[in-house]
Design a protein around this motif. Sequence first.
Motif, PDB file in Angstrom:
ATOM      1  N   ASP A  78      -7.266  10.375  -0.565  1.00 47.91           N
ATOM      2  CA  ASP A  78      -8.056   8.919  -1.212  1.00 47.91           C
ATOM      3  C   ASP A  78      -8.457   9.801  -2.862  1.00 47.91           C
ATOM      4  O   ASP A  78      -7.984   9.246  -4.076  1.00 47.91           O
ATOM      5  N   ALA A  79      -8.054  10.806  -3.113  1.00 50.63           N
ATOM      6  CA  ALA A  79      -8.408  11.742  -3.790  1.00 50.63           C
ATOM      7  C   ALA A  79      -7.374  11.493  -4.899  1.00 50.63           C
ATOM      8  O   ALA A  79      -7.283  11.117  -5.932  1.00 50.63           O
ATOM      9  N   LEU A  80      -5.668  11.847  -4.109  1.00 51.81           N
ATOM     10  CA  LEU A  80      -4.489  11.662  -4.869  1.00 51.81           C
ATOM     11  C   LEU A  80      -4.449   9.824  -5.272  1.00 51.81           C
ATOM     12  O   LEU A  80      -3.727  10.214  -6.252  1.00 51.81           O
ATOM     13  N   ALA A  81      -4.782   8.842  -4.053  1.00 58.04           N
ATOM     14  CA  ALA A  81      -4.337   7.786  -4.835  1.00 58.04           C
ATOM     15  C   ALA A  81      -5.202   7.464  -6.222  1.00 58.04           C
ATOM     16  O   ALA A  81      -5.085   6.679  -6.668  1.00 58.04           O
ATOM     17  N   ALA A  82      -6.495   8.065  -6.042  1.00 62.73           N
ATOM     18  CA  ALA A  82      -7.313   7.762  -7.412  1.00 62.73           C
ATOM     19  C   ALA A  82      -6.914   8.536  -8.459  1.00 62.73           C
ATOM     20  O   ALA A  82      -7.162   7.823 -10.069  1.00 62.73           O
ATOM     21  N   ALA A  83      -5.871   9.951  -8.091  1.00 68.39           N
ATOM     22  CA  ALA A  83      -5.696  10.157  -9.364  1.00 68.39           C
ATOM     23  C   ALA A  83      -4.922   9.180 -10.135  1.00 68.39           C
ATOM     24  O   ALA A  83      -4.236   9.534 -11.156  1.00 68.39           O
ATOM     25  N   LEU A  84      -3.744   8.529  -9.357  1.00 66.25           N
ATOM     26  CA  LEU A  84      -2.972   7.357  -9.969  1.00 66.25           C
ATOM     27  C   LEU A  84      -3.647   6.687 -10.360  1.00 66.25           C
ATOM     28  O   LEU A  84      -2.424   5.650 -10.231  1.00 66.25           O
ATOM     29  N   ASP A  85      -4.532   6.318  -9.675  1.00 66.22           N
ATOM     30  CA  ASP A  85      -4.705   4.905  -9.762  1.00 66.22           C
ATOM     31  C   ASP A  85      -4.534   3.519  -9.440  1.00 66.22           C
ATOM     32  O   ASP A  85      -4.776   2.598  -9.659  1.00 66.22           O
ATOM     33  N   LEU A  86      -4.817   4.180  -7.980  1.00 64.31           N
ATOM     34  CA  LEU A  86      -4.170   3.206  -6.557  1.00 64.31           C
ATOM     35  C   LEU A  86      -5.558   2.499  -6.501  1.00 64.31           C
ATOM     36  O   LEU A  86      -6.767   3.325  -5.881  1.00 64.31           O
ATOM     37  N   ARG A  87      -5.120   1.547  -5.390  1.00 56.41           N
ATOM     38  CA  ARG A  87      -6.452   0.975  -4.337  1.00 56.41           C
ATOM     39  C   ARG A  87      -6.003   1.065  -3.342  1.00 56.41           C
ATOM     40  O   ARG A  87      -4.861   0.781  -3.052  1.00 56.41           O
ATOM     41  N   VAL A  88      -7.238   1.993  -2.865  1.00 59.72           N
ATOM     42  CA  VAL A  88      -6.385   2.365  -1.213  1.00 59.72           C
ATOM     43  C   VAL A  88      -7.224   1.041  -0.584  1.00 59.72           C
ATOM     44  O   VAL A  88      -8.081   0.209  -0.310  1.00 59.72           O
ATOM     45  N   GLU A  89      -6.286   0.823   0.290  1.00 58.42           N
ATOM     46  CA  GLU A  89      -6.399  -0.379   1.597  1.00 58.42           C
ATOM     47  C   GLU A  89      -6.792  -0.182   3.225  1.00 58.42           C
ATOM     48  O   GLU A  89      -7.785  -0.604   3.873  1.00 58.42           O
ATOM     49  N   ARG A  90      -6.196   1.115   3.385  1.00 60.51           N
ATOM     50  CA  ARG A  90      -6.877   1.381   4.612  1.00 60.51           C
ATOM     51  C   ARG A  90      -5.653   2.387   5.011  1.00 60.51           C
ATOM     52  O   ARG A  90      -4.753   3.212   4.125  1.00 60.51           O
ATOM     53  N   PRO A  91      -5.694   3.469   6.444  1.00 61.86           N
ATOM     54  CA  PRO A  91      -5.472   5.074   6.333  1.00 61.86           C
ATOM     55  C   PRO A  91      -3.433   4.643   6.672  1.00 61.86           C
ATOM     56  O   PRO A  91      -3.569   3.255   7.055  1.00 61.86           O
ATOM     57  N   LEU A  92      -2.955   5.204   6.505  1.00 62.01           N
ATOM     58  CA  LEU A  92      -2.232   4.992   6.924  1.00 62.01           C
ATOM     59  C   LEU A  92      -1.278   5.144   8.084  1.00 62.01           C
ATOM     60  O   LEU A  92      -1.046   4.847   9.554  1.00 62.01           O
ATOM     61  N   VAL A  93      -2.284   6.522   8.665  1.00 60.09           N
ATOM     62  CA  VAL A  93      -2.564   6.629  10.207  1.00 60.09           C
ATOM     63  C   VAL A  93      -3.897   6.660  10.569  1.00 60.09           C
ATOM     64  O   VAL A  93      -4.424   8.478  10.683  1.00 60.09           O
ATOM     65  N   PRO A  94      -4.161   6.091  11.062  1.00 62.57           N
ATOM     66  CA  PRO A  94      -5.122   5.455  11.515  1.00 62.57           C
ATOM     67  C   PRO A  94      -6.298   6.417  12.190  1.00 62.57           C
ATOM     68  O   PRO A  94      -5.918   6.966  13.488  1.00 62.57           O
ATOM     69  N   ASP A  95      -7.411   6.760  12.056  1.00 63.44           N
ATOM     70  CA  ASP A  95      -7.974   7.436  12.879  1.00 63.44           C
ATOM     71  C   ASP A  95      -8.935   7.474  14.295  1.00 63.44           C
ATOM     72  O   ASP A  95      -9.754   6.323  13.978  1.00 63.44           O
ATOM     73  N   PRO A  96      -7.697   7.492  15.759  1.00 68.12           N
ATOM     74  CA  PRO A  96      -8.874   6.400  16.536  1.00 68.12           C
ATOM     75  C   PRO A  96      -9.904   6.540  16.988  1.00 68.12           C
ATOM     76  O   PRO A  96     -10.589   6.119  17.768  1.00 68.12           O
ATOM     77  N   THR A  97     -10.884   7.277  16.425  1.00 71.15           N
ATOM     78  CA  THR A  97     -12.278   7.667  17.012  1.00 71.15           C
ATOM     79  C   THR A  97     -12.921   6.737  15.806  1.00 71.15           C
ATOM     80  O   THR A  97     -14.384   7.124  15.794  1.00 71.15           O
TER      81      THR A  97
END
Length: 278
Positions: A112-131
Amino acid sequence: MPRLSEVISELDALWPPERAEGWDAVGTVCGDPDAEVHRVLFAVDPVQEIADEAKELGAHLIVTHHPLYLRGTTTVAADTFKGRVVHTLIRDGIALHVAHTNADTADPGVSDALAAALDLRVERPLVPDPTDPAGRRGLGRICVLDHPETLAAFAARAAARLPATAQGIRLAGDPEALVRTVAVSGGSGDSLFGAVRAAGADAFLTADLRHHPASEATQHSPLGLVDAAHWATEWPWCEQAAAQLEAISDRLGWDLRVHVSKQVTDPWTAHHSSGAPN
């Protein structure tokens, strides 16, 4: 002024140690639980330069992303470089706490921090945590650009917005291909190509891409690869994590002084090239 145990309790709530991978080594490395904490330093690597910086700042706690002893040890003798770090910390009353893979998958986490540094809008995890029933935790992030741009322009964006390193930014793929959807993963990410392709990403920004996995990925699909230095992709988390601790301090009235190290602890110090291939 809070005690170390109180600060660690709040950090563990942000990044629960039980969510770390089984091979990982997270949590408190050294420190007196009853010692008071007034100043905290965040950094990626628990190296001597960071220990020295903490000493100069008068910090009572260092929080790093990378573990000091990932594979264990039989000695903390000061004539070893990790032992010297331990001796410095204990001698100067500085605690060390690590949040590694438990911070990678957190919400918000390293990617999330990496995406914010690049001014990207996060939609979802790449590999979701099933818990996670909310579907927000997990490894990496799938993001979108507000306006599509070429792969070359996106790589230039990464070069401009991430901390500068000797490696810089490497690109694989058609520089003129349009990028709309981007997968990002702070740190080493070439084990995630399958998930990136399944997500339909146009580009993947990560670090430590090795020759064979990268070559196979470019042959498998037109996915664009943007390879940054490992340290550079994880450093934005330090600012995010520091802001989280500052918010906790304000809420609890702790008046902590929170700092982020600007030292470049990426191990590569120079880059030489005769020029990019045509």
